[in-house]
Design a protein around this motif. Structure first.
Motif, short mmCIF file in Angstrom:
data_model
loop_
_atom_site.label_atom_id
_atom_site.label_comp_id
_atom_site.label_asym_id
_atom_site.label_seq_id
_atom_site.Cartn_x
_atom_site.Cartn_y
_atom_site.Cartn_z
N ASN A 53 22.49 -0.04 -55.47
CA ASN A 53 23.07 1.55 -54.78
C ASN A 53 23.16 1.24 -53.29
OD1 ASN A 53 24.17 4.01 -53.84
ND2 ASN A 53 22.68 5.26 -55.47
N ASN B 177 21.27 8.88 -57.75
CA ASN B 177 21.20 7.48 -58.40
C ASN B 177 20.86 7.73 -59.94
OD1 ASN B 177 21.24 4.57 -57.89
ND2 ASN B 177 18.92 4.55 -58.33
N VAL C 89 26.86 -0.06 -57.24
CA VAL C 89 27.15 1.46 -56.74
C VAL C 89 27.34 1.67 -55.24
CG1 VAL C 89 26.64 3.81 -56.95
CG2 VAL C 89 26.24 2.29 -58.91
#
Length: 498
Positions: free
Chosen positions: A391, A266, A425
């Motif tokens: 994410n 990340n 993401v």
């Protein structure tokens, strides 16, 4: 927290999240998928999701949180739409169509989701002709990133030829509660709310004490770099949207993280996004001297809550190092900042942060959300963060819908006043995508920003490939050069699907 997304809903801020998915039908029976095949497949799997057939019932005068009920008038064909792109059917056309679909609010008198099948994507580089796309929209009140993945699991299989579930569908619709029932429920809940607040406060106290102790012991720091400067992205937003993104090999992201000791995947994504925002704002002569920041959601969903609707998330603030030119220095800086933010969040307790949000009085929360929008406070008060970077890990193996293989997935995000740019993401098999949703009036050149993401990734990858991890440490005096932007630089990007 779920109710806050309902309260924040406006014409210019529809509060749904979703994805742009691309499917290859060569694995389906006959190598072809029809719209009615998709309807039949979805209908056979409705029982696997709690989200699909439930709708909101709002309490009069916002005296209590909305309720979920089973929609007895559920109509699958309303929720699954079908369109086609005109020729040539390229990547830019697909992004424009996805943005138009995503900009439209959901009908909150029905189950709050829509899927739109898009055919005619025959000129997207890397996509097999005959493939089709799907834009998904699900209200954020119903799902967060992780429960959204559970919804994806309900509508996909691990094998192209998996038969429908054997269990009978015992679902039944409900009559909505009447005015008197809703008022009675809200009266009882509001009487109990002070006790719930005291209980939440009592459970939060150990975390608060631990946070104070950690601050004194300097386990983490509260510093000015966690306060975002104002940018063009922190303003009142319009109803228009743009979406774009880039795909990059997941193996490259995992290799890059070794360049900074202890860095996580990340951290790499945050560094790439920080570099992209730096490039974009430099080109527009609009880069602040101070680092931009991202709000990074943290899932606190337990294993027992895996299939539950709604949101179980907390958040941390992650400085993006946009004031640092060197990509490896930026990676080390971002890692040091996320370690600090995670220590702070762990001290308070991410779950405690979520539990405290559950006892906010519904009426005050709704009024506060509406006043923030109507008074245009996003233009008057400092932003709590510059952007969002969420994410969402996807499946590590191929999955199928109606027998068609999912080739790629790109996340889409809701925007609010004060946040005109958000990133998702997402990983799938060997691919990672960095996608963004932005206000069309704030960012009229999404292709250029997508190219900034690609360039930022490539610079970080190349720098990491030639660096020794032992030499990469956070910069005490980061490079902050601001070369003059070339005239017309913001328009130089070319739309390209990698």
């Amino acid at each position: 927290m779920d109710a806050s997304f309902v309260a924040l809903e406006t014409r210019t801020s529809p509060m749904h999240i979703g994805s742009l998915l691309i499917y290859n039908p060569e694995t389906a029976p006959g190598g072809f998928v029809r719209y009615k095949d998709i309807l039949r497949f979805f209908e056979s799997r409705m029982q696997l999701s709690k989200t699909m057939r439930q709708k909101l019932v709002r309490v009069p005068f916002e005296l209590d949180y909305p309720y979920w009920i089973e929609d007895k008038d559920f109509d699958l064909e309303y929720h699954v739409r079908h369109v086609a792109l005109p020729k040539p059917g390229d990547w830019r056309q697909l992004c424009i169509q996805a943005a138009r679909i995503f900009a439209r609010p959901l009908d909150l008198s029905r189950p709050p989701w829509e899927f739109t099948v898009i055919e005619g994507i025959d000129n997207v580089p890397g996509v097999t002709p005959g493939s089709y796309a799907m834009v998904t929209k699900v209200h954020h009140a119903a799902i967060d990133g992780m429960s959204g993945i559970d919804l994806m699991e309900a509508l996909h299989t691990l094998d192209a030829n998996t038969p429908p579930p054997n269990e009978p569908d015992t679902w039944k619709g409900e009559d909505p509660p009447n005015f008197a029932e809703l008022m009675a429920k809200s009266w009882v809940n509001n009487l109990a709310n002070p006790m719930r607040q005291l209980d939440a406060a009592a459970r939060a106290m150990p975390g608060v004490a631990k946070a104070i102790k950690g601050l004194v012991a300097k386990d983490f720091k509260v510093h000015g770099e966690m306060i975002a400067p104002r940018t063009r992205f922190n303003t009142v937003i319009s109803a228009g949207r743009v979406v774009e993104g880039r795909s990059i090999p997941l193996a490259d992201i995992k290799a890059i993280r070794t360049a900074a000791p202890g860095a996580k995947v990340n951290d790499v994504f945050l560094t790439v996004i920080g570099g992209a925002m730096r490039k974009y704002l430099l080109a527009h002569n609009d880069l602040p001297d101070k680092t931009l920041t991202a709000m990074a959601p943290i899932s606190v969903r337990s294993s027992g809550e895996k299939g539950d609707m709604g949101n179980q998330v907390a958040a941390m603030i992650a400085p993006l190092g946009t004031h640092i030119e060197d990509p490896l220095e930026r990676l080390a800086y971002v890692h040091s900042q996320t370690v600090n933010s995670k220590a702070m969040t762990d001290a308070i307790g991410a779950r405690n942060m979520t539990e405290m949000s559950k006892v906010s009085p519904a009426l005050f929360m709704a009024l506060g959300a509406q006043l923030y929008t109507r008074l245009g406070l996003a233009n008057r008060v400092g932003p709590p963060f510059t952007t969002v970077v969420t994410n969402v890990p996807g499946p590590p193996v191929p999955i199928y819908s109606t027998g068609a293989r999912l080739e790629s997935m790109m996340g889409l995000l809701c925007l609010t006043d004060g946040m005109a740019l958000g990133h998702v993401v997402q990983s799938y098999c060997k691919e990672a995508t960095i996608a963004f949703t932005a206000d069309r009036k704030v960012m009229d050149d999404p292709e250029f920003y997508a190219d900034c993401i690609q360039q930022s990734f490539e610079e970080l990858r190349d720098a990491a490939g030639s660096a020794s991890p032992a030499t990469i440490t956070p910069a005490a005096e980061p490079t902050n050069s601001k070369p003059a932007a070339k005239k017309g630089a913001a328009k130089s990007g070319k739309a390209k699907k990698k």
